[in-house]
Design a protein around this motif. Structure first.
Motif, PDB file in Angstrom:
ATOM      1  N   GLU A 196       0.824  -1.220   0.000  1.00 43.71           N
ATOM      2  CA  GLU A 196       0.000   0.000   0.000  1.00 43.71           C
ATOM      3  C   GLU A 196       0.851   1.259   0.000  1.00 43.71           C
ATOM      4  OE1 GLU A 196      -3.174   0.158   2.776  1.00 43.71           O
ATOM      5  OE2 GLU A 196      -3.964  -1.783   2.122  1.00 43.71           O
ATOM      6  N   ARG A 197       2.131   1.131   0.412  1.00 42.52           N
ATOM      7  CA  ARG A 197       2.988   2.317   0.472  1.00 42.52           C
ATOM      8  C   ARG A 197       4.045   2.315  -0.645  1.00 42.52           C
ATOM      9  NH1 ARG A 197       5.522   2.923   5.893  1.00 42.52           N
ATOM     10  NH2 ARG A 197       5.943   5.012   5.151  1.00 42.52           N
ATOM     11  N   GLY A 198       3.754   1.550  -1.685  1.00 42.13           N
ATOM     12  CA  GLY A 198       4.721   1.399  -2.775  1.00 42.13           C
ATOM     13  C   GLY A 198       5.047   2.679  -3.522  1.00 42.13           C
ATOM     14  N   ALA A 199       4.143   3.658  -3.489  1.00 45.46           N
ATOM     15  CA  ALA A 199       4.319   4.864  -4.313  1.00 45.46           C
ATOM     16  C   ALA A 199       5.511   5.721  -3.885  1.00 45.46           C
ATOM     17  CB  ALA A 199       3.047   5.699  -4.280  1.00 45.46           C
ATOM     18  N   VAL A 200       6.066   5.499  -2.715  1.00 52.19           N
ATOM     19  CA  VAL A 200       7.176   6.364  -2.270  1.00 52.19           C
ATOM     20  C   VAL A 200       8.501   6.024  -2.968  1.00 52.19           C
ATOM     21  CG1 VAL A 200       6.129   6.867  -0.027  1.00 52.19           C
ATOM     22  CG2 VAL A 200       7.812   5.013  -0.208  1.00 52.19           C
ATOM     23  N   LEU A 201       8.540   4.886  -3.642  1.00 49.65           N
ATOM     24  CA  LEU A 201       9.775   4.494  -4.328  1.00 49.65           C
ATOM     25  C   LEU A 201       9.391   3.669  -5.551  1.00 49.65           C
ATOM     26  CD1 LEU A 201      12.822   4.474  -4.250  1.00 49.65           C
ATOM     27  CD2 LEU A 201      12.732   2.775  -2.460  1.00 49.65           C
ATOM     28  N   THR A 202       9.517   4.263  -6.741  1.00 49.45           N
ATOM     29  CA  THR A 202       9.000   3.580  -7.929  1.00 49.45           C
ATOM     30  C   THR A 202       9.995   3.595  -9.089  1.00 49.45           C
ATOM     31  OG1 THR A 202       8.008   5.618  -8.756  1.00 49.45           O
ATOM     32  CG2 THR A 202       6.588   4.190  -7.438  1.00 49.45           C
ATOM     33  N   MET A 203       9.808   2.652  -9.991  1.00 50.93           N
ATOM     34  CA  MET A 203      10.508   2.703 -11.272  1.00 50.93           C
ATOM     35  C   MET A 203       9.516   2.244 -12.327  1.00 50.93           C
ATOM     36  SD  MET A 203      14.021   0.968 -12.490  1.00 50.93           S
ATOM     37  CE  MET A 203      13.290  -0.398 -13.344  1.00 50.93           C
ATOM     38  N   THR A 204       9.175   3.146 -13.243  1.00 54.16           N
ATOM     39  CA  THR A 204       8.205   2.790 -14.280  1.00 54.16           C
ATOM     40  C   THR A 204       8.823   1.701 -15.166  1.00 54.16           C
ATOM     41  OG1 THR A 204       9.102   4.660 -15.495  1.00 54.16           O
ATOM     42  CG2 THR A 204       6.962   4.975 -14.442  1.00 54.16           C
ATOM     43  N   SER A 205       7.978   0.817 -15.651  1.00 53.56           N
ATOM     44  CA  SER A 205       8.500  -0.225 -16.532  1.00 53.56           C
ATOM     45  C   SER A 205       8.636   0.339 -17.935  1.00 53.56           C
ATOM     46  CB  SER A 205       7.560  -1.435 -16.555  1.00 53.56           C
ATOM     47  OG  SER A 205       6.480  -1.155 -17.399  1.00 53.56           O
ATOM     48  N   ARG A 206       9.403  -0.334 -18.752  1.00 53.72           N
ATOM     49  CA  ARG A 206       9.592   0.148 -20.120  1.00 53.72           C
ATOM     50  C   ARG A 206       8.310   0.016 -20.947  1.00 53.72           C
ATOM     51  NH1 ARG A 206      14.859   1.769 -20.306  1.00 53.72           N
ATOM     52  NH2 ARG A 206      16.224   0.558 -18.992  1.00 53.72           N
ATOM     53  N   GLN A 207       7.327  -0.739 -20.437  1.00 54.72           N
ATOM     54  CA  GLN A 207       6.028  -0.788 -21.122  1.00 54.72           C
ATOM     55  C   GLN A 207       5.261   0.515 -20.897  1.00 54.72           C
ATOM     56  OE1 GLN A 207       3.856  -4.398 -20.089  1.00 54.72           O
ATOM     57  NE2 GLN A 207       5.807  -5.460 -20.096  1.00 54.72           N
ATOM     58  N   GLU A 208       5.527   1.165 -19.735  1.00 58.64           N
ATOM     59  CA  GLU A 208       4.800   2.397 -19.418  1.00 58.64           C
ATOM     60  C   GLU A 208       5.460   3.618 -20.041  1.00 58.64           C
ATOM     61  OE1 GLU A 208       3.549   2.428 -15.002  1.00 58.64           O
ATOM     62  OE2 GLU A 208       5.101   0.923 -15.164  1.00 58.64           O
ATOM     63  N   SER A 209       6.790   3.575 -20.164  1.00 58.96           N
ATOM     64  CA  SER A 209       7.496   4.759 -20.636  1.00 58.96           C
ATOM     65  C   SER A 209       8.800   4.313 -21.302  1.00 58.96           C
ATOM     66  CB  SER A 209       7.779   5.644 -19.412  1.00 58.96           C
ATOM     67  OG  SER A 209       9.034   6.217 -19.492  1.00 58.96           O
ATOM     68  N   LYS A 210       9.256   5.085 -22.295  1.00 62.67           N
ATOM     69  CA  LYS A 210      10.484   4.712 -23.013  1.00 62.67           C
ATOM     70  C   LYS A 210      11.670   4.691 -22.062  1.00 62.67           C
ATOM     71  CE  LYS A 210      11.048   5.386 -27.913  1.00 62.67           C
ATOM     72  NZ  LYS A 210      11.129   6.346 -28.967  1.00 62.67           N
ATOM     73  N   MET A 211      11.737   5.699 -21.209  1.00 56.76           N
ATOM     74  CA  MET A 211      12.824   5.779 -20.236  1.00 56.76           C
ATOM     75  C   MET A 211      12.294   5.324 -18.877  1.00 56.76           C
ATOM     76  SD  MET A 211      15.449   6.592 -21.800  1.00 56.76           S
ATOM     77  CE  MET A 211      16.513   6.786 -20.392  1.00 56.76           C
ATOM     78  N   ALA A 212      12.882   4.291 -18.322  1.00 56.01           N
ATOM     79  CA  ALA A 212      12.450   3.803 -17.013  1.00 56.01           C
ATOM     80  C   ALA A 212      13.297   4.469 -15.941  1.00 56.01           C
ATOM     81  CB  ALA A 212      12.601   2.296 -16.974  1.00 56.01           C
ATOM     82  N   TYR A 213      12.737   5.472 -15.278  1.00 54.36           N
ATOM     83  CA  TYR A 213      13.490   6.181 -14.250  1.00 54.36           C
ATOM     84  C   TYR A 213      13.023   5.823 -12.846  1.00 54.36           C
ATOM     85  CZ  TYR A 213      15.861   9.415 -17.427  1.00 54.36           C
ATOM     86  OH  TYR A 213      16.658   9.965 -18.377  1.00 54.36           O
TER      87      TYR A 213
END
Ligand code: ACO
Length: 319
Positions: free
Chosen positions: A189-206
């Motif tokens: 439930e507290r995952g949003a404080v530390l994330t890395m988008t997947s390459r499916q969501e965005s070209k650059m995964a930051y």
């Protein structure tokens, strides 16, 4: 041999050659060597180059751990690689390690629990050995975080580094030498404080982080899980010789030691040289301490990690 528990029978690590200093980072983001040292304790970190992908570093660390354990790769029943920055989606880095080492009998898989990954992998390996499913397991934490860091974000780019650490876990017939207990958990439930988008969501995964929230979480959760482990095993905190914590920030380690009323001397650190290497940080530190010969037979220690997920994991063992 009767298997009562599992124990670490070999360690290894691998760090990229390229050193990136705080002074170099100063040249492209608004920060300073003094700020980074004071707020994090980090002085430099390693950045992976050619021939140093996550899987290649993992294989180097794994090979060194096998040499240290004096066993051949064909003896391995499992290879588990903990990473949130694998070399590719498929094959898994564990399969790439298997191929590099010639560990033809091993069942191979990666797991992702961010900075707690090594502890979660260790728990799975321990359970497999205790259940009689395996005799020897190679457990690796390996990362190539420099590839997913936003080098324009001064709040994160100063913190991370690349590297790999590995242990070989084998069966033990005595609790005098081996793993005694684990305390692990997750809070999705507290995952949003530390994330890395997947390459499916965005070209650059930051990688993105609310540093203060992660900091507060770590300072509360690390002493809490250490106290639970000690109490459940009827040990006073002073009876535990070493505390090997995830190397995220020297101030987190200092705050944890203070909350536990323990001397910081029991908390080995190498984050000044490598920064935060996520799943790799604890096995790299373990290997360095072993090579320095600071652990004595029978000494008690706690390994403790925390990070994205949110996740946390700790292990009490007798060396
Ligand atoms: N250089 C100079 N100033 C900076 C920098 C920097 N590199 N980074 C942030 N600042 C500024 C901020 O902008 C802020 O300025 P403002 O007051 O004008 O707004 C000020 O410094 C203070 O910022 P804070 O975020 O309060 O700084 P803090 O002391 O909390 O340190 C840090 C930030 C180092 C990120 C800290 O919060 C931290 O280490 N958090 C934990 C991170 C961590 O452990 N992650 C582990 C898990 S990682 C994983 O699982 C993959």
């Amino acid at each position: 041999m009767d298997c009562l528990t599992s124990r670490v029978i070999g360690t290894g690590s691998a760090l990229p050659k390229r050193i990136l200093t705080n002074g170099e980072i100063e040249q492209w983001v608004d920060t300073s060597d003094a700020w980074i040292r004071e707020r994090t304790g980090i002085i430099e970190r390693r950045i992976a180059g050619k021939g140093e992908s996550t899987a290649e570093l993992a294989a180097m660390a794994g090979r060194r751990a096998l040499e240290d354990a004096e066993i051949v790769a064909e003896s391995l029943d499992f290879i588990i690689v903990a990473t949130f920055t694998p070399s590719s989606g498929m094959p898994s880095d564990a399969c790439l390690v298997q191929s590099a080492l010639g560990a033809s009998r091993a069942v191979c898989l990666d797991i992702n629990a961010a900075c707690s990954g090594f502890l979660f992998a260790l728990q799975m390996a321990h359970a497999s050995i205790c259940a009689g499913l395996a005799h020897y397991i190679l457990v690796i934490g390996a990362e190539n975080i420099s590839k997913v860091v936003d080098w324009k974000d001064r709040g994160t780019c100063i913190l991370f580094g690349d590297g790999a650490g590995a242990v070989v876990l084998g069966a033990s017939d005595s609790f005098r030498h081996g793993i005694l207990d684990f305390e692990c958990g997750s809070d999705g439930e507290r995952g949003a404080v530390l994330t890395m988008t997947s390459r499916q969501e965005s070209k650059m995964a930051y990688l993105k982080m609310d540093g203060q929230e992660v900091f507060k979480f770590a300072v509360r959760k690390v002493p809490e899980m250490i106290s639970v482990l000690a109490e459940r095993n009827h040990l006073a905190l002073e009876e535990i010789d070493w505390y090997l914590l995830h190397q995220a920030n020297a101030r987190i380690l200092g705050a944890a030691a203070k909350r536990l009323s323990l001397s910081l001397e029991r908390f080995p650190m190498n984050l000044d040289r490598y920064g935060n290497t996520s799943a790799a940080s604890i096995p790299i530190l373990l290997d360095e301490c072993c090579k320095k010969g600071i652990f004595l037979e029978g000494q008690k220690m706690i390994l403790a990690g925390f990070g994205g997920g949110l996740t946390w994991g700790s292990c009490l063992l007798s060396w």
